[in-house]
Design an enzyme around this catalytic site. Sequence first.
Site, PDB file in Angstrom:
ATOM      1  N   CYS A  99       0.830  -1.321  -0.136  1.00 11.99           N
ATOM      2  CA  CYS A  99      -0.047  -0.038  -0.014  1.00 11.99           C
ATOM      3  C   CYS A  99       0.876   1.149  -0.077  1.00 11.99           C
ATOM      4  CB  CYS A  99      -0.860  -0.116   1.206  1.00 11.99           C
ATOM      5  SG  CYS A  99      -2.463   1.022   1.419  1.00 11.99           S
ATOM      6  N   THR A 100       0.534   2.354   0.809  1.00 14.98           N
ATOM      7  CA  THR A 100       1.264   3.533   0.860  1.00 14.98           C
ATOM      8  C   THR A 100       2.685   3.303   1.486  1.00 14.98           C
ATOM      9  OG1 THR A 100       0.019   4.173   2.780  1.00 14.98           O
ATOM     10  CG2 THR A 100      -0.536   4.652   0.845  1.00 14.98           C
TER      11      THR A 100
END
Length: 193
Positions: free
Chosen positions: A107-108
């Site tokens: 993800c981030t």
Amino acid sequence: MRRNVAILIFDGVEVLDFAGPFEVFGVTDELCGQDMFNVFTLAESAGTVRANNGLKIVPSHTIESSPPLQLLVVPGGFGTRALLGKPALLEWLRLKAKHAELVMSVCTGALVLAKAGLLEGLRITTHHQALDLLRQLAPNSTVDASARFHDNGKFLTAAGISAGIDCALHVVGRLVSAGAADATAEYMEYRRS
């Protein structure tokens, strides 16, 4: 060789971003007779970390007390935004990445690796809501949301949340065997994409 798998946790970490890969590597280790992966969490400092939605976690190590690591997992979550402004942590990541066998983001977490300058020129991805920010942080890389994860050799990036499980299973297949990855997914009752 049993590899140390360090998973960075921080306030605001997305639960499945760290827990999904933790489970994959832990289950593989169990199925292989505790001979493959020693999985642990680490944080910037000792004490409780508050994950997304309030889950409290006590890391096994700090970044200073961590044993040598072969695999480093940087999960995502809204808390990654604060990490972007921490030069000492970014330098620690650069140093550990230099000596690690593999570095994986979920993800981030890719934003943090990009800010540390580790994704330069690679094909990368992140959560679909952070693709533009990743492009800003890694302007010389190819941000490609067409796949759930990208394997660039040493660096792997996964899209949001459950894609981290897919990427971790891919790593198991790469480092152990396709059979071990299949057995892990079957044990977890996880349908691979």
